[in-house]
Write a protein that holds these residues in place. Structure first.
Motif, PDB file in Angstrom:
ATOM      1  N   HIS A   1     -21.370 -11.466  43.280  1.00 55.44           N
ATOM      2  CA  HIS A   1     -22.815 -11.287  43.400  1.00 55.44           C
ATOM      3  C   HIS A   1     -23.441 -10.927  42.061  1.00 55.44           C
ATOM      4  CE1 HIS A   1     -21.906 -11.578  47.538  1.00 55.44           C
ATOM      5  NE2 HIS A   1     -21.611 -10.307  47.766  1.00 55.44           N
ATOM      6  N   LEU A   2     -24.574 -11.525  41.778  1.00 53.18           N
ATOM      7  CA  LEU A   2     -25.293 -11.266  40.526  1.00 53.18           C
ATOM      8  C   LEU A   2     -26.319 -10.161  40.756  1.00 53.18           C
ATOM      9  CD1 LEU A   2     -25.772 -12.271  37.566  1.00 53.18           C
ATOM     10  CD2 LEU A   2     -27.606 -13.694  38.512  1.00 53.18           C
ATOM     11  N   GLU A   3     -26.374  -9.188  39.840  1.00 52.27           N
ATOM     12  CA  GLU A   3     -27.302  -8.069  39.976  1.00 52.27           C
ATOM     13  C   GLU A   3     -27.985  -7.779  38.650  1.00 52.27           C
ATOM     14  OE1 GLU A   3     -25.133  -5.434  43.489  1.00 52.27           O
ATOM     15  OE2 GLU A   3     -24.887  -4.830  41.393  1.00 52.27           O
ATOM     16  N   LYS A   4     -29.219  -7.283  38.776  1.00 53.39           N
ATOM     17  CA  LYS A   4     -29.929  -6.756  37.609  1.00 53.39           C
ATOM     18  C   LYS A   4     -30.816  -5.621  38.092  1.00 53.39           C
ATOM     19  CE  LYS A   4     -32.569  -7.848  33.488  1.00 53.39           C
ATOM     20  NZ  LYS A   4     -33.287  -8.847  32.668  1.00 53.39           N
ATOM     21  N   GLY A   5     -30.810  -4.537  37.355  1.00 55.25           N
ATOM     22  CA  GLY A   5     -31.503  -3.338  37.803  1.00 55.25           C
ATOM     23  C   GLY A   5     -33.022  -3.436  37.740  1.00 55.25           C
ATOM     24  N   SER A   6     -33.532  -4.201  36.783  1.00 55.19           N
ATOM     25  CA  SER A   6     -34.987  -4.250  36.582  1.00 55.19           C
ATOM     26  C   SER A   6     -35.340  -5.619  35.997  1.00 55.19           C
ATOM     27  CB  SER A   6     -35.412  -3.130  35.621  1.00 55.19           C
ATOM     28  OG  SER A   6     -36.790  -3.200  35.342  1.00 55.19           O
ATOM     29  N   VAL A   7     -35.855  -6.496  36.857  1.00 57.47           N
ATOM     30  CA  VAL A   7     -36.111  -7.864  36.387  1.00 57.47           C
ATOM     31  C   VAL A   7     -37.428  -7.941  35.619  1.00 57.47           C
ATOM     32  CG1 VAL A   7     -34.746  -8.985  38.166  1.00 57.47           C
ATOM     33  CG2 VAL A   7     -37.174  -8.491  38.608  1.00 57.47           C
ATOM     34  N   GLN A   8     -37.519  -8.938  34.768  1.00 55.13           N
ATOM     35  CA  GLN A   8     -38.708  -9.214  33.980  1.00 55.13           C
ATOM     36  C   GLN A   8     -39.220 -10.610  34.323  1.00 55.13           C
ATOM     37  OE1 GLN A   8     -39.819  -6.635  32.019  1.00 55.13           O
ATOM     38  NE2 GLN A   8     -38.088  -5.603  33.001  1.00 55.13           N
ATOM     39  N   VAL A   9     -40.475 -10.853  33.986  1.00 55.80           N
ATOM     40  CA  VAL A   9     -41.060 -12.173  34.233  1.00 55.80           C
ATOM     41  C   VAL A   9     -40.214 -13.259  33.564  1.00 55.80           C
ATOM     42  CG1 VAL A   9     -43.053 -13.645  33.816  1.00 55.80           C
ATOM     43  CG2 VAL A   9     -43.385 -11.287  34.570  1.00 55.80           C
ATOM     44  N   SER A  10     -39.674 -12.927  32.390  1.00 57.92           N
ATOM     45  CA  SER A  10     -38.883 -13.900  31.631  1.00 57.92           C
ATOM     46  C   SER A  10     -37.558 -14.241  32.294  1.00 57.92           C
ATOM     47  CB  SER A  10     -38.621 -13.385  30.220  1.00 57.92           C
ATOM     48  OG  SER A  10     -37.967 -12.140  30.279  1.00 57.92           O
ATOM     49  N   ASP A  11     -37.180 -13.530  33.344  1.00 54.00           N
ATOM     50  CA  ASP A  11     -35.952 -13.843  34.082  1.00 54.00           C
ATOM     51  C   ASP A  11     -36.167 -14.941  35.117  1.00 54.00           C
ATOM     52  OD1 ASP A  11     -35.113 -10.320  34.175  1.00 54.00           O
ATOM     53  OD2 ASP A  11     -34.418 -11.874  32.760  1.00 54.00           O
ATOM     54  N   SER A  12     -37.389 -15.378  35.290  1.00 53.16           N
ATOM     55  CA  SER A  12     -37.681 -16.453  36.240  1.00 53.16           C
ATOM     56  C   SER A  12     -36.920 -17.709  35.815  1.00 53.16           C
ATOM     57  CB  SER A  12     -39.182 -16.740  36.271  1.00 53.16           C
ATOM     58  OG  SER A  12     -39.899 -15.611  36.726  1.00 53.16           O
ATOM     59  N   ALA A  13     -36.095 -18.206  36.714  1.00 47.39           N
ATOM     60  CA  ALA A  13     -35.191 -19.309  36.385  1.00 47.39           C
ATOM     61  C   ALA A  13     -34.433 -19.689  37.653  1.00 47.39           C
ATOM     62  CB  ALA A  13     -34.206 -18.886  35.292  1.00 47.39           C
ATOM     63  N   VAL A  14     -33.560 -20.679  37.506  1.00 49.29           N
ATOM     64  CA  VAL A  14     -32.634 -21.013  38.586  1.00 49.29           C
ATOM     65  C   VAL A  14     -31.251 -20.529  38.177  1.00 49.29           C
ATOM     66  CG1 VAL A  14     -31.642 -22.817  40.030  1.00 49.29           C
ATOM     67  CG2 VAL A  14     -33.991 -23.047  39.196  1.00 49.29           C
ATOM     68  N   TYR A  15     -30.585 -19.842  39.074  1.00 44.67           N
ATOM     69  CA  TYR A  15     -29.276 -19.254  38.788  1.00 44.67           C
ATOM     70  C   TYR A  15     -28.218 -19.966  39.626  1.00 44.67           C
ATOM     71  CZ  TYR A  15     -31.864 -15.667  36.374  1.00 44.67           C
ATOM     72  OH  TYR A  15     -32.677 -15.013  35.485  1.00 44.67           O
ATOM     73  N   PHE A  16     -27.138 -20.371  38.940  1.00 48.19           N
ATOM     74  CA  PHE A  16     -26.053 -21.104  39.593  1.00 48.19           C
ATOM     75  C   PHE A  16     -24.772 -20.308  39.496  1.00 48.19           C
ATOM     76  CE2 PHE A  16     -27.965 -25.254  40.307  1.00 48.19           C
ATOM     77  CZ  PHE A  16     -28.998 -25.289  39.390  1.00 48.19           C
ATOM     78  N   CYS A  17     -24.120 -20.112  40.630  1.00 49.99           N
ATOM     79  CA  CYS A  17     -22.782 -19.538  40.672  1.00 49.99           C
ATOM     80  C   CYS A  17     -21.769 -20.682  40.603  1.00 49.99           C
ATOM     81  CB  CYS A  17     -22.618 -18.753  41.967  1.00 49.99           C
ATOM     82  SG  CYS A  17     -21.094 -17.830  42.130  1.00 49.99           S
ATOM     83  N   ALA A  18     -20.653 -20.465  39.933  1.00 48.13           N
ATOM     84  CA  ALA A  18     -19.691 -21.554  39.757  1.00 48.13           C
ATOM     85  C   ALA A  18     -18.279 -21.004  39.685  1.00 48.13           C
ATOM     86  CB  ALA A  18     -20.018 -22.349  38.487  1.00 48.13           C
ATOM     87  N   LEU A  19     -17.314 -21.849  39.977  1.00 51.98           N
ATOM     88  CA  LEU A  19     -15.911 -21.464  39.829  1.00 51.98           C
ATOM     89  C   LEU A  19     -15.114 -22.606  39.226  1.00 51.98           C
ATOM     90  CD1 LEU A  19     -13.635 -22.803  41.984  1.00 51.98           C
ATOM     91  CD2 LEU A  19     -14.891 -21.437  43.621  1.00 51.98           C
ATOM     92  N   ARG A  20     -14.040 -22.206  38.555  1.00 60.46           N
ATOM     93  CA  ARG A  20     -13.052 -23.175  38.119  1.00 60.46           C
ATOM     94  C   ARG A  20     -11.687 -22.592  38.437  1.00 60.46           C
ATOM     95  NH1 ARG A  20     -12.853 -24.199  32.149  1.00 60.46           N
ATOM     96  NH2 ARG A  20     -14.846 -25.207  32.505  1.00 60.46           N
ATOM     97  N   ASN A  21     -10.850 -23.418  39.079  1.00 50.73           N
ATOM     98  CA  ASN A  21      -9.579 -22.893  39.521  1.00 50.73           C
ATOM     99  C   ASN A  21      -8.503 -23.011  38.457  1.00 50.73           C
ATOM    100  OD1 ASN A  21      -7.838 -21.668  41.308  1.00 50.73           O
ATOM    101  ND2 ASN A  21      -8.557 -22.887  43.036  1.00 50.73           N
ATOM    102  N   THR A  22      -7.482 -22.212  38.619  1.00 56.04           N
ATOM    103  CA  THR A  22      -6.366 -22.193  37.678  1.00 56.04           C
ATOM    104  C   THR A  22      -5.758 -23.571  37.569  1.00 56.04           C
ATOM    105  OG1 THR A  22      -5.900 -19.958  38.418  1.00 56.04           O
ATOM    106  CG2 THR A  22      -4.197 -21.059  37.136  1.00 56.04           C
ATOM    107  N   GLY A  23      -5.537 -24.019  36.337  1.00 57.57           N
ATOM    108  CA  GLY A  23      -4.926 -25.322  36.126  1.00 57.57           C
ATOM    109  C   GLY A  23      -5.865 -26.476  36.324  1.00 57.57           C
ATOM    110  N   GLY A  24      -7.098 -26.188  36.681  1.00 60.49           N
ATOM    111  CA  GLY A  24      -8.053 -27.268  36.901  1.00 60.49           C
ATOM    112  C   GLY A  24      -9.101 -27.303  35.811  1.00 60.49           C
ATOM    113  N   PHE A  25      -9.776 -28.407  35.696  1.00 63.17           N
ATOM    114  CA  PHE A  25     -10.841 -28.544  34.713  1.00 63.17           C
ATOM    115  C   PHE A  25     -12.194 -28.742  35.370  1.00 63.17           C
ATOM    116  CE2 PHE A  25      -8.284 -28.606  30.990  1.00 63.17           C
ATOM    117  CZ  PHE A  25      -7.063 -29.088  31.402  1.00 63.17           C
TER     118      PHE A  25
END
Lengths: 112, 117
Positions: A74-98
């Motif tokens: 989970h992504l957290e931030k204690g105090s957001v700013q207007v400049s944090d407006s964006a799209v946030y993507f969570c991602a994974l890469r598995n061991t041995g994979g590209f």
């Protein structure tokens, strides 16, 4: 197969509010986990990452802890700013994979 | 180069025409990826290269899509007989190969915006 699920947006917050964007994953093995951010009109860029369980990634006031027991990052931030407006993507890469697998993205709007 | 470079940055093409999108990865990066992002949606994996080989082509939407990489450097994504549904941003990314270390960061280019009219 491996997959990433993140909370649907958009998320709208007032400036200085606390932010949480949930991300859970399904993977065999021991993946590395990432958060990428896409600001309006810009390309994706890495925000933070964690490569093993209990690691905490942090950058620009954002934090995320790799929780193997709950398969979450989970992504957290204690105090957001207007400049944090964006799209946030969570991602994974598995061991041995590209192949890096992305969640659908969560759009954040921060109001002044 | 300093970052991943893509060209063209914008392309408007007529339905039925072929288009080629080019990617120059970061120098020394052996892994190269293509993703597609439709307006307001997430990233859709298309293909990745390790060196000049493409071990995973599973994301290519149809046989109208193909990609190649030469010299472990430049890659070209070709879309034949474009359709309106192909309109999207096509993102290229690269990373160090790293012997399977999953923590290597991938770096994205700014994308090629394709509009099929």
């Amino acid at each position: 197969g491996d997959s990433v699920t993140q909370m649907e947006g958009p998320v709208t917050l007032s400036e200085e509010a606390f932010l949480t964007i949930n991300c859970t994953y399904t993977a065999t093995g021991y993946p590395s986990l990432f958060w990428y951010v896409q600001y309006p009109g810009e390309g994706l860029q890495l925000l933070l990452k964690a490569t093993k369980a209990d690691d905490k990634g942090s950058n620009k006031g954002f934090e995320a802890t790799y929780r193997k027991e709950t398969t979450s990052f989970h992504l957290e931030k204690g105090s957001v700013q207007v400049s944090d407006s964006a799209v946030y993507f969570c991602a994974l890469r598995n061991t041995g994979g590209f192949k890096t697998i992305f969640g659908a993205g969560t759009r954040l709007f921060v109001k002044a | 180069g300093a970052g991943v470079s893509q060209s063209p940055s914008n392309k408007v093409t007529e339905k039925g025409k072929d288009v080629e999108l080019r990617c120059d990865p970061i120098s020394g990066h052996t892994a190269l990826y293509w993703y597609r992002q439709r307006l307001g949606q997430g990233l859709e994996f298309l293909i990745y290269f390790q060196g000049n080989s493409a071990p995973d082509k599973s994301g290519l939407p149809s046989d109208r899509f193909s990609a190649e990489r030469t010299g472990e450097s430049v890659s070209t994504l070709t879309i034949q007989r474009t359709q309106q549904e192909d309109s999207a941003v096509y993102l290229c990314a690269s990373s160090l190969g790293g012997g399977g270390f999953s923590g290597n960061t991938i770096y994205f280019g700014e994308g090629s915006w394709l509009t099929v009219v």
